[in-house]
Enzyme design. Structure first.
Site, PDB file in Angstrom:
ATOM      1  N   HIS A 135       0.662  -0.935   0.317  1.00 17.59           N
ATOM      2  CA  HIS A 135       0.161  -0.158  -0.616  1.00 17.59           C
ATOM      3  C   HIS A 135       0.778   1.312  -0.237  1.00 17.59           C
ATOM      4  O   HIS A 135      -0.084   2.827  -0.439  1.00 17.59           O
ATOM      5  CB  HIS A 135      -0.840  -0.357   0.946  1.00 17.59           C
ATOM      6  CG  HIS A 135      -1.937  -0.696   1.621  1.00 17.59           C
ATOM      7  ND1 HIS A 135      -2.987  -1.612   0.152  1.00 17.59           N
ATOM      8  CD2 HIS A 135      -2.406  -1.911   2.491  1.00 17.59           C
ATOM      9  CE1 HIS A 135      -3.840  -2.497   0.136  1.00 17.59           C
ATOM     10  NE2 HIS A 135      -3.155  -2.657   1.681  1.00 17.59           N
ATOM     11  N   ASP A 172      -3.146 -11.094  -2.608  1.00 19.30           N
ATOM     12  CA  ASP A 172      -3.318 -10.154  -0.711  1.00 19.30           C
ATOM     13  C   ASP A 172      -4.647 -10.093  -0.928  1.00 19.30           C
ATOM     14  O   ASP A 172      -5.685  -9.603  -2.348  1.00 19.30           O
ATOM     15  CB  ASP A 172      -2.682  -8.700  -0.282  1.00 19.30           C
ATOM     16  CG  ASP A 172      -2.769  -8.533   1.151  1.00 19.30           C
ATOM     17  OD1 ASP A 172      -2.590  -8.627   1.620  1.00 19.30           O
ATOM     18  OD2 ASP A 172      -3.739  -7.958   0.915  1.00 19.30           O
ATOM     19  N   HIS A 174      -6.619  -6.959   0.425  1.00 13.79           N
ATOM     20  CA  HIS A 174      -6.660  -5.264  -0.087  1.00 13.79           C
ATOM     21  C   HIS A 174      -5.609  -4.999  -1.782  1.00 13.79           C
ATOM     22  O   HIS A 174      -4.978  -5.825  -2.015  1.00 13.79           O
ATOM     23  CB  HIS A 174      -5.710  -4.683   0.908  1.00 13.79           C
ATOM     24  CG  HIS A 174      -6.401  -5.625   1.873  1.00 13.79           C
ATOM     25  ND1 HIS A 174      -6.152  -6.023   3.209  1.00 13.79           N
ATOM     26  CD2 HIS A 174      -7.381  -4.472   2.778  1.00 13.79           C
ATOM     27  CE1 HIS A 174      -6.621  -5.968   3.892  1.00 13.79           C
ATOM     28  NE2 HIS A 174      -7.565  -5.057   4.044  1.00 13.79           N
TER      29      HIS A 174
HETATM   30  N1  LIG Z   1     -10.645  -3.147  10.075  1.00 11.17           N
HETATM   31  C1  LIG Z   1      -9.677  -2.389  10.014  1.00 11.17           C
HETATM   32  C2  LIG Z   1      -9.331  -1.927   8.953  1.00 11.17           C
HETATM   33  C3  LIG Z   1      -7.708  -1.689   8.154  1.00 11.17           C
HETATM   34  N2  LIG Z   1      -7.419  -0.716   6.633  1.00 11.17           N
HETATM   35  C4  LIG Z   1      -6.435  -1.086   6.554  1.00 11.17           C
HETATM   36  C5  LIG Z   1      -6.211  -2.604   6.001  1.00 11.17           C
HETATM   37  C6  LIG Z   1      -4.337  -2.474   5.530  1.00 11.17           C
HETATM   38  C7  LIG Z   1      -3.916  -4.349   5.416  1.00 11.17           C
HETATM   39  C8  LIG Z   1      -2.886  -4.500   4.575  1.00 11.17           C
HETATM   40  S1  LIG Z   1      -2.357  -5.887   3.610  1.00 11.17           S
HETATM   41 ZN   LIG Z   2      -4.147  -7.379   3.329  1.00 14.33          ZN
END
Ligand SMILES: NCCCNCCCCCS
Ligand SMILES: [Zn+2]
Length: 662
Positions: A135, A172, A174
């Protein structure tokens, strides 16, 4: 060559120092349980331990700006309040006095992995790191990520090793927007990401995470986004995307190096992903990528927040990198409606960039209602998310003998393989059976008899898990088939998948009871399939159309094989297969993902030269790269498409369009 494992407990020495619900899941225990599981299972000992190093400023500046690096360098000296203020400018990320150091180690670990693979010290490897990376952006931290470990590794590989084409697979849950932005206009880096999206309602809620972001300028076509618009996706959904989208494009792209953003928040039980795919599916995803780039694959940990499924998924991935065949996939279904819609959208959007998608249907026309724009269920309150439970992945015990070879005298047995002795003591029962159905009395019985009964002996050893795979170089593959297949089908409690490559007449009739599924790949004009369980795949100009052949394997044979889920695979190289060796080895390696590697290869005498390369595939060595693929012969794409069209009613894993599933 071995598998590298890179881990350093220094990367466990930072954590969230204040209350922040959005960051509390990113804990040091993620690395600890993953590494401990590898040690406990004995997998760590089978790997080559490679130390981490700190990424240098120059390494980090391959992706990030000078000012961002300088700003991050000041965080170790900040007060708690200053750190909290510093984080406020970014999304869902926290800092800690030691996180900058750990971030240089995480990026450095990825670079150590690239060095180990590119210098040939190891074949492939995995880096267990935190903070994750996918990210983080040129100028910003985001989503627990500080430096973009995998993006830096890709730039580093291009710069230091002159790598021409890098494939980044981000499994992943995300969207790695940082990676997408970094390579948006770069045709030398193909970025594939699937991610929970829910029509832009799921974090990071970006419009550019949808399927129509294909890259820009020279990079158009080299960015592939597969949005999951529903949760509870299963193994079948993941496999369908690999078979019908990622792998066909990946083979056409023909990368020199594969980097995996190996996040395991896409596994069952993860609070972020809320998916249902079980940890063993990562063995298959890894296996399916291992035959690209001559096996040069670097997996770098990203997310994964359920400590149980994370540890299990890491073990499944590493065990496959070590060459152990994946476990049989549990009860596969077809892809769900939402998956097929997303697949259909991406394939038609990318059709203009990739010849393997030439026949992809037009963009589906959805009425707005299917977008269910009402307040989506994913925002529902915590307690209603029932706890997922899943069975521990089955122990992937590897039989003592990975490959047993039945060879005529005078042919040397390749290293690492066991020579199956031509059995002297012939089982009288078997002898009579063979004499009745197979051997003509004119035959010089002794030789044929002993060969065939040794074959049966070999199949039985495979069934008893004493031997993983087998290879037989025989006088007459048809006779060998007539002997082995019925025996295996009747003796084995399960199913036998038979793949015949070549134009010879298939010597066995396939019954409708489903105990045998026969697929023949030849250039014979395909007549109507004789039965649901005999599928002739006609490829013009024999198998010399390599890209037509590999597309038939990926989008037809593999989905069929996974859905059929055989307990034994019999791969027959008919005398006139005309298949080039590298294609044959891709086929052998890819089929090893089925039946937990229980594969018997039958080769016609005369193909001696192919014995040891095939044996190395059976031992788990990756197949050599096919090299850049030209467009497949249109008539081959046509005939495979027609066949897929005809068979998808019976075989759900062949579905790729919204109409298919309707
Ligand atoms: N409910 C928690 C929200 C998290 N939002 C960011 C997630 C980042 C994942 C990295 S693999
Ligand atoms: Zn993730």
């Amino acid at each position: 060559m071995g598998t590298a494992l890179i881990y350093d407990e220094e990367m466990t020495r930072y954590k969230l120092l204040w209350v922040d619900p959005s960051c509390k899941i990113e804990v040091p225990e993620r690395l600890i349980v993953s590494y401990e599981a590898l040690v406990k299972s004995g997998l760590a000992d089978r790997c080559v331990s490679v130390p981490v190093r700190e990424a240098t400023d120059a390494d980090i500046l391959l992706v990030h700006s000078e000012e961002y690096l300088q700003a991050v360098k000041t965080t170790p000296f900040m007060t708690l309040e200053e750190m909290q203020d510093f984080c406020a400018q970014y999304g869902d990320v926290y800092f800690h006095p030691n996180i900058y150091h750990c971030a240089t180690l995480a990026a450095g670990a990825a670079l150590q992995l690239v060095d180990s693979v590119m210098t040939g010290k190891v074949r492939n490897g995995m880096a267990l790191v935190r903070p994750p990376g996918h990210h983080s952006m040129h100028n910003a931290a985001s989503g627990f990520c500080i430096f973009n470990n995998v993006a830096i590794a890709a730039q580093y590989a291009k710069q230091k090793y002159g790598v021409k084409r890098v494939l980044i697979v981000d499994w992943d849950i995300h969207h790695g927007q940082g990676v997408q932005y970094c390579f948006e206009d770069d045709p030398s880096v193909l970025y594939f990401s699937w991610h929970r999206y829910e029509h832009q309602k799921f974090w990071p809620k970006l419009r550019e995470s949808d399927f129509d972001s294909v890259g820009k300028e020279k990079g158009a076509g080299f960015n592939i986004n597969l949005p999951w618009n529903k949760v509870d996706m299963q193994n079948s959904d993941y496999l369908s995307i690999f078979h019908h989208l990622l792998l066909p494009i990946a083979y056409e792209f023909c990368p020199d190096l594969v980097l995996v953003c190996a996040g395991f928040d896409s596994a069952i039980g993860d609070p972020e992903g809320e998916m249902c795919a079980t940890p063993d599916i990562f063995a298959h995803l890894t296996h399916l990528l291992m035959n690209l780039a001559g096996g040069k694959l670097c997996a770098v940990l990203e997310g994964g927040y359920n400590l149980t499924s994370l540890a299990q998924s890491v073990c499944q991935t590493v065990q496959t990198l070590l060459g152990d065949p994946p476990p049989r996939p549990a009860n596969l279904d077809g892809p769900c409606q939402s998956t097929v819609e997303s697949l259909h959208c991406v394939r038609s959007t990318h059709r203009q960039y990739w010849s393997c998608l030439k026949h992809a249907a037009d963009l589906p026309t959805f009425d707005v209602s299917t977008k269910d724009l009402s307040l989506d269920e994913s925002l529902n309150s915590e307690e209603s998310k029932e706890e997922h439970v899943w069975p521990e992945p089955p122990k992937r015990l590897t039989p003592a003998i990975r490959a047993a070879l039945l060879l005529p005298d005078g042919i040397t047995c390749p290293d690492g393989c066991y020579r199956q002795s031509v059995s002297e003591c012939l089982d009288p029962l078997i002898v009579t059976k063979l004499k009745e159905n197979i051997l003509t009395d004119s035959e010089d019985d002794s030789n044929a008899l002993s060969t065939l009964s040794s074959l049966i002996d070999l199949v039985e050893k495979m069934e008893k898990d004493e031997v993983c795979s087998g290879l037989a170089l025989v006088h007459d593959v048809s006779k060998a088939m007539k002997c082995v297949v019925p025996h295996a089908a009747s003796a084995l409690k399960n199913r036998v998948l038979v793949i015949c490559v070549g134009d010879g007449k298939v010597p066995i009739h396939v019954s409708e009871d489903g105990k045998v599924l026969m697929v023949q790949l030849s250039n014979k004009e395909s007549q109507e399939p004789e039965s649901r369980y005999f599928i002739p795949v006609c490829l013009k100009k024999g198998c010399s159309d390599v890209s037509g052949f590999i597309q038939a394997i990926l989008s037809l044979l593999l989905p069929l094989g996974y859905e059929y889920d055989p307990s034994l695979v019999v791969l027959v190289q008919m005398s006139d297969s005309g298949l080039c060796e590298s294609m044959w080895l891709q086929l052998t390696s890819l089929l090893r993902g089925l039946a937990q590697g229980h594969m018997l290869v039958l080769m016609q005498k005369g193909n001696e030269a192919c014995v040891s390369p095939t044996a190395s595939s059976l031992l788990g060595d990756p197949a050599p790269s096919l090299g850049p693929l030209v467009a497949p012969l249109p008539e081959n794409v046509e005939s495979v498409e027609m066949l897929r069209h005809r068979l998808k009613a019976d075989w759900k894993l062949l579905q790729t369009t919204a109409q298919d599933i309707g």
